[in-house]
Design a protein around this motif. Structure first.
Motif, short mmCIF file in Angstrom:
data_model
loop_
_atom_site.label_atom_id
_atom_site.label_comp_id
_atom_site.label_asym_id
_atom_site.label_seq_id
_atom_site.Cartn_x
_atom_site.Cartn_y
_atom_site.Cartn_z
N UNK A 1 0.86 -1.18 0.00
CA UNK A 1 0.00 0.00 0.00
C UNK A 1 0.90 1.23 0.00
N UNK A 2 0.37 2.35 -0.47
CA UNK A 2 1.15 3.57 -0.51
C UNK A 2 1.95 3.72 -1.79
N UNK A 3 1.65 2.93 -2.78
CA UNK A 3 2.38 2.99 -4.05
C UNK A 3 1.96 4.22 -4.84
N UNK A 4 2.94 4.99 -5.30
CA UNK A 4 2.62 6.20 -6.06
C UNK A 4 3.16 6.14 -7.49
N UNK A 5 3.59 4.96 -7.91
CA UNK A 5 4.05 4.80 -9.28
C UNK A 5 5.46 4.27 -9.34
N UNK A 6 5.81 3.72 -10.48
CA UNK A 6 7.16 3.24 -10.71
C UNK A 6 7.39 1.84 -10.22
N UNK A 7 8.55 1.32 -10.56
CA UNK A 7 8.94 -0.02 -10.18
C UNK A 7 9.52 -0.01 -8.76
N UNK A 8 9.24 -1.06 -8.02
CA UNK A 8 9.74 -1.20 -6.66
C UNK A 8 10.80 -2.29 -6.59
N UNK A 9 11.68 -2.23 -5.60
CA UNK A 9 12.62 -3.33 -5.39
C UNK A 9 11.83 -4.60 -5.04
#
Length: 157
Positions: free
Chosen positions: A104-112
């Motif tokens: 949760x809290x994702x605002x865009x882009x790829x994450x590790x």
């Protein structure tokens, strides 16, 4: 009608329709409008967890439940070992392994990379309604699970 009366092609088409419904369910949750998964259930469809007291019954309740998912949730579900068994010409069951990655809290882009939030299996019951297979019931069994990670505020640039 018993399943022995179905010819091979009818059996294959029914099994494939149920497999597709399983995949459509997770794709809608991850990439679509989560509340829309309610349309994949029969009007009296049920979603429940084997442990605990979570049981959601009926399309309206399912739509509300799934539609209340946080807007900033990023999730991806992987489904494998899908085994559909026709129990009659208009009913079937399936067992599917799943792995869920989510934050949760994702605002865009790829994450590790992260560890999965859940690993378990679904036990489904399907019913043919008109010419469409729908979920009549889904039970979720978790073998591994934990809280959904909440990402912190974005770092200043």
């Amino acid at each position: 009608m018993d399943t022995d009366a179905l010819d091979s092609l009818d059996r294959l088409i029914a099994e494939r329709a149920c497999e597709r419904l399983i995949v459509e369910f997770v794709r809608t949750l991850d990439l679509g409008e989560p509340g829309d998964v309610a349309e994949l259930f029969t009007p009296d469809g049920v979603w429940e967890w084997a442990e605990g007291d979570r049981r959601i019954e009926g399309r309206d309740a399912l739509r509300s439940y799934f539609g209340a998912r946080p807007a900033d949730r990023l999730s991806r579900r992987l489904c494998t070992n899908i085994l559909v068994t026709l129990t009659s010409a208009s009913t079937a069951t399936a067992s599917t392994y799943f792995t869920t990655y989510r934050v949760d809290g994702h605002s865009g882009g790829m994450l590790p990379p992260r560890l999965p939030a859940q690993v378990g299996h679904y036990e489904d019951t399907f019913r043919l309604v008109g010419d469409r297979w729908l979920l009549a019931a889904r039970a979720t069994f978790l073998d591994f699970g934990g809280p959904t990670e909440r990402l912190g505020p974005a770092a200043p640039r």
